[in-house]
Scaffold this active site. Sequence first.
Site, PDB file in Angstrom:
ATOM      1  N   THR A 116       0.824  -1.212   0.000  1.00 32.01           N
ATOM      2  CA  THR A 116       0.000   0.000   0.000  1.00 32.01           C
ATOM      3  C   THR A 116       0.856   1.259   0.000  1.00 32.01           C
ATOM      4  OG1 THR A 116      -1.463   1.304   1.422  1.00 32.01           O
ATOM      5  CG2 THR A 116      -0.104  -0.295   2.521  1.00 32.01           C
ATOM      6  N   TYR A 140      -1.983   0.321  10.096  1.00 26.87           N
ATOM      7  CA  TYR A 140      -2.244  -0.382   8.833  1.00 26.87           C
ATOM      8  C   TYR A 140      -0.984  -0.368   7.963  1.00 26.87           C
ATOM      9  CZ  TYR A 140      -3.751  -1.113   4.044  1.00 26.87           C
ATOM     10  OH  TYR A 140      -3.827  -1.562   2.754  1.00 26.87           O
TER      11      TYR A 140
END
Length: 324
Positions: A116, A140
């Site tokens: 990501t 995250y």
Amino acid sequence: MRILVTGGAGYIGSHTVELLGRKGHIVLTVDNLSRGHREAVLFGELAEVDLSEKEKLKELINSFRPDAVIHFAAFIEVGESVKDPKSFYRNNTCNALNLLEAVVESGVKNFIFSSTAAVYGNPQKVPIPEEHPKNPINPYGASKLAVERMLQDFHTAYGLNYVALRYFNAAGADPKGRIGESHNPETHLIPLILKAAKGERDSFKIFGTDYPTPDGTCIRDFIHVCDLAEAHLKALEYLAEGGESCALNCGYGTGHSVKEVVETAKRVTGREFKVEEAPRRPGDPPILVADTRRIEEKLNWKPKFNDLEYIIQTAWNWELNRRF
Ligand code: UDP
């Protein structure tokens, strides 16, 4: 090729499984269906297995004998990761380690990982090149960066070849309308705008209108989920041909502001809906746009759907006729 896909019942995973199946590859989806949808798996078998079950994973890998593994299964919601980091490290990091152990112990050589843009944190430079410092600002991003690090070490020690694909903002849906985005709760920009357009929500809230951008709202690099699926297929082919392990940004290198997305959605849907200005959402960098030179060069990947209207059109079609 024979490809084992974890998280193949999820949003990006299901579009990738569809592409692999359509191209004649043999696919086994491994998904615990905690977030994914059985109906989203359009090709191949689905094994309902949790990645915490390492022995079961090994059995599956030993019987399916994949040429490569694509690992999508993960939690994705940034705000949730701040409130409950332990679940994110458990699911995204520890379970990835289980999978990686099973993969190397079973002799699988090629691995594609869903990473990501959140690994970069607040960008010091835009567009963001892959060598940009990695300072994630939420659990995250940190839970994903830890896996990238494991991949580097597994490559050096055990010869596992990998491509880590760092997604910017995946959006849109299957042009045939069979599959699309379905998160519960939904937190992503385009689905929330479209739910307001559909009348399922009273209004859409813009999180922050005082950012240092031309219209004051955040800028993101939206990539059509089918182009993203294609990047996975190209990455598999690249590793099969002996390409060197690497991390690659997945985006178009084009930014659109939240306000621009709202205006485009009004045009595409032909609907008016209430738009409210709300405070900033914590943890949102003002601008995230990919430097895409490396993926274009290494994978010879060329986007086919680099058009915000088309992205929103396919997402709208899905929103109006969703199957799950
Ligand atoms: N956003 C917004 N309202 C919403 C949801 C998102 O203004 O209801 C903004 C969010 O603050 C961010 C951008 O839309 O600037 C993209 O957010 P999203 O959650 O879709 O993806 P992210 O960039 O966080 O991965």
